[in-house]
Design a protein around this motif. Structure first.
Motif, PDB file in Angstrom:
ATOM      1  N   HIS A   1       2.526   1.732  -3.340  1.00 58.35           N
ATOM      2  CA  HIS A   1       1.744   2.075  -4.692  1.00 58.35           C
ATOM      3  C   HIS A   1       0.886   3.335  -4.441  1.00 58.35           C
ATOM      4  CE1 HIS A   1       2.488  -2.151  -5.600  1.00 58.35           C
ATOM      5  NE2 HIS A   1       2.562  -1.710  -6.857  1.00 58.35           N
ATOM      6  N   TYR A   2       0.517   3.632  -3.140  1.00 52.63           N
ATOM      7  CA  TYR A   2      -0.529   4.836  -2.937  1.00 52.63           C
ATOM      8  C   TYR A   2       0.224   5.798  -2.327  1.00 52.63           C
ATOM      9  CZ  TYR A   2      -3.512   1.249  -4.965  1.00 52.63           C
ATOM     10  OH  TYR A   2      -4.222   0.304  -5.648  1.00 52.63           O
ATOM     11  N   ASP A   3       0.954   5.494  -1.220  1.00 51.16           N
ATOM     12  CA  ASP A   3       1.433   6.817  -0.381  1.00 51.16           C
ATOM     13  C   ASP A   3       2.835   7.436  -1.158  1.00 51.16           C
ATOM     14  OD1 ASP A   3      -0.025   5.997   1.432  1.00 51.16           O
ATOM     15  OD2 ASP A   3       1.099   5.096   2.758  1.00 51.16           O
TER      16      ASP A   3
ATOM     17  N   ASN B   1       0.056  13.653  -3.662  1.00 47.52           N
ATOM     18  CA  ASN B   1      -0.765  14.008  -5.006  1.00 47.52           C
ATOM     19  C   ASN B   1      -0.420  14.424  -6.109  1.00 47.52           C
ATOM     20  OD1 ASN B   1      -2.971  13.275  -3.172  1.00 47.52           O
ATOM     21  ND2 ASN B   1      -3.367  15.435  -2.367  1.00 47.52           N
TER      22      ASN B   1
ATOM     23  N   TYR C   1      -0.421  11.927  -8.686  1.00 51.76           N
ATOM     24  CA  TYR C   1      -1.787  11.490  -9.138  1.00 51.76           C
ATOM     25  C   TYR C   1      -2.260  12.862  -9.800  1.00 51.76           C
ATOM     26  CZ  TYR C   1      -1.737   7.689  -6.218  1.00 51.76           C
ATOM     27  OH  TYR C   1      -1.321   6.432  -5.678  1.00 51.76           O
TER      28      TYR C   1
ATOM     29  N   TYR D   1      -9.809   8.055  -8.163  1.00 56.21           N
ATOM     30  CA  TYR D   1      -8.918   6.978  -8.631  1.00 56.21           C
ATOM     31  C   TYR D   1     -10.013   5.894  -8.821  1.00 56.21           C
ATOM     32  CZ  TYR D   1      -4.771   3.820  -8.782  1.00 56.21           C
ATOM     33  OH  TYR D   1      -4.033   2.930  -9.286  1.00 56.21           O
TER      34      TYR D   1
ATOM     35  N   ILE E   1       0.811  -1.192   0.013  1.00 61.96           N
ATOM     36  CA  ILE E   1       0.135  -0.014   0.081  1.00 61.96           C
ATOM     37  C   ILE E   1       0.992   1.295   0.060  1.00 61.96           C
ATOM     38  CG2 ILE E   1      -1.805   1.422   1.149  1.00 61.96           C
ATOM     39  CD1 ILE E   1      -2.869  -1.343   2.222  1.00 61.96           C
TER      40      ILE E   1
END
Length: 110
Positions: free
Chosen positions: A68-70, A73, A76, A86, A65
């Motif tokens: 891949h996500y932290d 912004n 993104y 998302y 996690i």
């Protein structure tokens, strides 16, 4: 690990990128792997459950996690619209832009 999860794809990619070399008929090799009772391909359920126990734990999940996500912004913002959603959008018409589709999706899930 991928060889157990997605055997056909992994073998094909390894062959195409020359990570594995096959002498003789590729069809014979693949049939041999699938037909051999001792092969992991034949015992996929057993190997898949071992793989799941080895790779799917809380520590690894947290790492995945974070990886891949932290990442902030700024990343993104490069490819998400203004809503920073998302998720796939819901395009009601061919004229909808991504932002409209994302707002449609949010409205449809309420």
């Amino acid at each position: 690990m991928d060889i157990i999860k997605e055997t056909s794809l992994t073998l094909g990619e390894a062959y195409m990128t020359k990570k594995i070399d096959i002498e003789g008929s590729i069809q014979d090799v693949i049939e041999s792997l699938y037909n051999n009772k001792e092969s992991f391909l034949c015992n996929g359920v057993k190997y898949a459950s071992l793989l799941k126990m080895a790779t799917n734990n809380i520590k690894n999940s947290k790492k995945n996690i974070e990886f891949h996500y932290d990442i902030g912004n700024d990343f993104y913002k490069l490819w998400l619209d203004d809503t920073m959603t998302y998720s796939c959008g819901y395009f009601k018409s061919k004229d909808d832009i991504l932002t409209t589709a994302q707002k449609n999706k949010k409205r449809s899930t309420k």
